[in-house]
Design a protein around this motif. Structure first.
Motif, mmCIF file in Angstrom:
data_model
loop_
_atom_site.group_PDB
_atom_site.id
_atom_site.type_symbol
_atom_site.label_atom_id
_atom_site.label_comp_id
_atom_site.label_asym_id
_atom_site.label_seq_id
_atom_site.Cartn_x
_atom_site.Cartn_y
_atom_site.Cartn_z
ATOM 1 N N PHE A 41 1.234 -0.891 -0.070
ATOM 2 C CA PHE A 41 0.074 0.109 -0.282
ATOM 3 C C PHE A 41 0.344 1.341 -0.139
ATOM 4 O O PHE A 41 0.381 2.266 -0.825
ATOM 5 C CB PHE A 41 -0.907 -0.069 2.083
ATOM 6 C CG PHE A 41 -1.728 1.009 0.505
ATOM 7 C CD1 PHE A 41 -3.362 1.453 -0.114
ATOM 8 C CD2 PHE A 41 -1.654 2.428 2.176
ATOM 9 C CE1 PHE A 41 -3.986 2.162 0.285
ATOM 10 C CE2 PHE A 41 -2.401 3.572 2.190
ATOM 11 C CZ PHE A 41 -4.052 3.459 0.838
ATOM 12 N N GLU A 42 2.030 1.860 0.939
ATOM 13 C CA GLU A 42 2.975 2.710 0.597
ATOM 14 C C GLU A 42 3.073 2.650 -0.243
ATOM 15 O O GLU A 42 3.034 4.243 -0.831
ATOM 16 C CB GLU A 42 3.914 2.442 1.614
ATOM 17 C CG GLU A 42 4.031 3.801 2.154
ATOM 18 C CD GLU A 42 5.789 3.333 3.323
ATOM 19 O OE1 GLU A 42 7.027 4.037 3.425
ATOM 20 O OE2 GLU A 42 5.639 3.416 4.562
ATOM 21 N N GLU A 43 3.420 1.859 -0.962
ATOM 22 C CA GLU A 43 4.146 2.261 -2.662
ATOM 23 C C GLU A 43 3.611 2.078 -3.389
ATOM 24 O O GLU A 43 3.328 2.799 -4.450
ATOM 25 C CB GLU A 43 5.626 1.423 -2.714
ATOM 26 C CG GLU A 43 6.862 1.395 -2.207
ATOM 27 C CD GLU A 43 7.714 0.156 -2.816
ATOM 28 O OE1 GLU A 43 7.698 -0.179 -3.636
ATOM 29 O OE2 GLU A 43 8.686 -0.381 -1.936
ATOM 30 N N ARG A 44 2.340 1.140 -3.521
ATOM 31 C CA ARG A 44 1.006 0.809 -4.634
ATOM 32 C C ARG A 44 -0.125 1.573 -4.571
ATOM 33 O O ARG A 44 -0.589 1.247 -5.304
ATOM 34 C CB ARG A 44 1.505 -0.179 -5.137
ATOM 35 C CG ARG A 44 2.864 -0.363 -5.874
ATOM 36 C CD ARG A 44 3.281 -1.995 -6.834
ATOM 37 N NE ARG A 44 2.117 -2.057 -7.269
ATOM 38 C CZ ARG A 44 1.496 -3.267 -7.268
ATOM 39 N NH1 ARG A 44 1.706 -4.070 -6.453
ATOM 40 N NH2 ARG A 44 0.621 -3.404 -7.972
ATOM 41 N N GLY A 45 -0.631 1.693 -3.572
ATOM 42 C CA GLY A 45 -2.105 1.231 -2.685
ATOM 43 C C GLY A 45 -2.757 2.928 -3.191
ATOM 44 O O GLY A 45 -1.904 4.245 -3.288
ATOM 45 N N ALA A 46 -3.682 2.549 -3.666
ATOM 46 C CA ALA A 46 -4.715 4.401 -4.413
ATOM 47 C C ALA A 46 -6.258 3.681 -3.819
ATOM 48 O O ALA A 46 -6.686 2.678 -3.559
ATOM 49 C CB ALA A 46 -4.621 4.184 -6.142
ATOM 50 N N VAL A 47 -6.698 4.628 -3.377
ATOM 51 C CA VAL A 47 -8.086 5.222 -3.013
ATOM 52 C C VAL A 47 -8.350 6.017 -3.860
ATOM 53 O O VAL A 47 -8.331 7.359 -3.319
ATOM 54 C CB VAL A 47 -8.124 5.268 -1.278
ATOM 55 C CG1 VAL A 47 -9.870 5.086 -1.005
ATOM 56 C CG2 VAL A 47 -7.571 4.389 -0.655
ATOM 57 N N GLU A 48 -9.609 5.783 -4.826
ATOM 58 C CA GLU A 48 -9.254 6.612 -5.919
ATOM 59 C C GLU A 48 -11.612 6.880 -5.991
ATOM 60 O O GLU A 48 -12.125 5.887 -5.954
ATOM 61 C CB GLU A 48 -9.669 6.293 -7.295
ATOM 62 C CG GLU A 48 -8.049 5.989 -7.551
ATOM 63 C CD GLU A 48 -7.439 5.643 -8.872
ATOM 64 O OE1 GLU A 48 -8.228 5.338 -10.088
ATOM 65 O OE2 GLU A 48 -6.398 5.716 -8.928
ATOM 66 N N PHE A 49 -11.276 8.542 -6.356
ATOM 67 C CA PHE A 49 -13.667 8.722 -5.706
ATOM 68 C C PHE A 49 -13.073 8.696 -7.483
ATOM 69 O O PHE A 49 -12.558 8.538 -8.566
ATOM 70 C CB PHE A 49 -13.870 9.744 -5.838
ATOM 71 C CG PHE A 49 -14.066 10.112 -5.640
ATOM 72 C CD1 PHE A 49 -15.476 9.885 -4.927
ATOM 73 C CD2 PHE A 49 -15.228 11.507 -6.821
ATOM 74 C CE1 PHE A 49 -17.230 10.865 -4.308
ATOM 75 C CE2 PHE A 49 -17.154 11.096 -6.664
ATOM 76 C CZ PHE A 49 -17.849 11.618 -6.154
ATOM 77 N N VAL A 50 -14.157 7.566 -8.194
ATOM 78 C CA VAL A 50 -15.245 7.329 -9.290
ATOM 79 C C VAL A 50 -15.959 7.714 -9.777
ATOM 80 O O VAL A 50 -16.805 7.664 -8.718
ATOM 81 C CB VAL A 50 -14.394 5.738 -10.257
ATOM 82 C CG1 VAL A 50 -12.582 5.341 -9.416
ATOM 83 C CG2 VAL A 50 -15.584 4.646 -9.207
ATOM 84 N N GLU A 51 -16.298 7.128 -11.547
ATOM 85 C CA GLU A 51 -18.099 8.205 -11.603
ATOM 86 C C GLU A 51 -18.597 7.097 -11.368
ATOM 87 O O GLU A 51 -18.381 5.671 -11.327
ATOM 88 C CB GLU A 51 -17.675 8.005 -13.097
ATOM 89 C CG GLU A 51 -18.495 8.681 -13.319
ATOM 90 C CD GLU A 51 -18.782 9.051 -14.868
ATOM 91 O OE1 GLU A 51 -20.080 9.289 -15.830
ATOM 92 O OE2 GLU A 51 -17.906 9.694 -15.628
ATOM 93 N N THR A 52 -19.747 6.949 -10.698
ATOM 94 C CA THR A 52 -20.890 5.812 -10.134
ATOM 95 C C THR A 52 -20.917 4.742 -11.716
ATOM 96 O O THR A 52 -21.934 5.974 -11.847
ATOM 97 C CB THR A 52 -22.030 6.276 -9.390
ATOM 98 O OG1 THR A 52 -21.321 7.367 -8.261
ATOM 99 C CG2 THR A 52 -22.737 5.195 -8.927
ATOM 100 N N ALA A 53 -20.803 3.631 -11.291
ATOM 101 C CA ALA A 53 -21.037 3.075 -12.563
ATOM 102 C C ALA A 53 -22.726 2.506 -12.408
ATOM 103 O O ALA A 53 -23.238 2.855 -11.512
ATOM 104 C CB ALA A 53 -20.714 2.079 -12.771
ATOM 105 N N GLU A 54 -23.527 2.533 -13.662
ATOM 106 C CA GLU A 54 -24.865 2.555 -13.901
ATOM 107 C C GLU A 54 -25.118 0.831 -13.818
ATOM 108 O O GLU A 54 -26.037 0.583 -13.687
ATOM 109 C CB GLU A 54 -25.361 3.461 -15.312
ATOM 110 C CG GLU A 54 -25.000 4.001 -14.827
ATOM 111 C CD GLU A 54 -26.206 4.617 -16.272
ATOM 112 O OE1 GLU A 54 -27.123 4.478 -17.252
ATOM 113 O OE2 GLU A 54 -25.353 6.142 -16.442
#
Length: 107
Positions: A41-54
């Protein structure tokens, strides 16, 4: 009568998703995935807000209004900065008084 509600800002949605992820990952992910996430997680982790899928209906069996929910992905990114290992996808209600969420865990 329509009820207006304040949408979650991306940072708040990310915070909610990440807190729930940390609390529930051990119960919902393979132990090897939990270890991988913790080590990387420290090197490659991501938490992303994305467009809500339908297509959430296909996943959770309930028709949702994409405008009423925020979607957040938690995973690891590759060398091209693309999330290629998704551990959880969160659907979080914008309604603070009735905050519901759904999670699709990595299988």
């Amino acid at each position: 009568m329509t009820t207006e509600f304040q949408k979650l800002d991306p940072d708040s949605a990310i915070d909610i998703a990440y807190d729930v992820f940390l609390e529930m990952a051990g119960e919902n992910l393979d132990p090897a995935d939990v270890l991988l996430f913790n080590l990387q997680f420290e090197e490659r982790g991501a938490v992303e807000f994305v467009e809500t899928a339908e297509n959430w209906e296909e996943e959770i069996g309930v028709l949702i209004d994409p405008d009423a929910f925020a979607e957040v992905w938690i995973g690891l990114v590759n060398e091209n900065d693309e999330m290629d290992d998704i551990f959880a996808k969160f659907l979080i209600s914008h309604r603070e008084e009735d905050r519901e969420f759904h999670v699709i865990w990595k299988k």
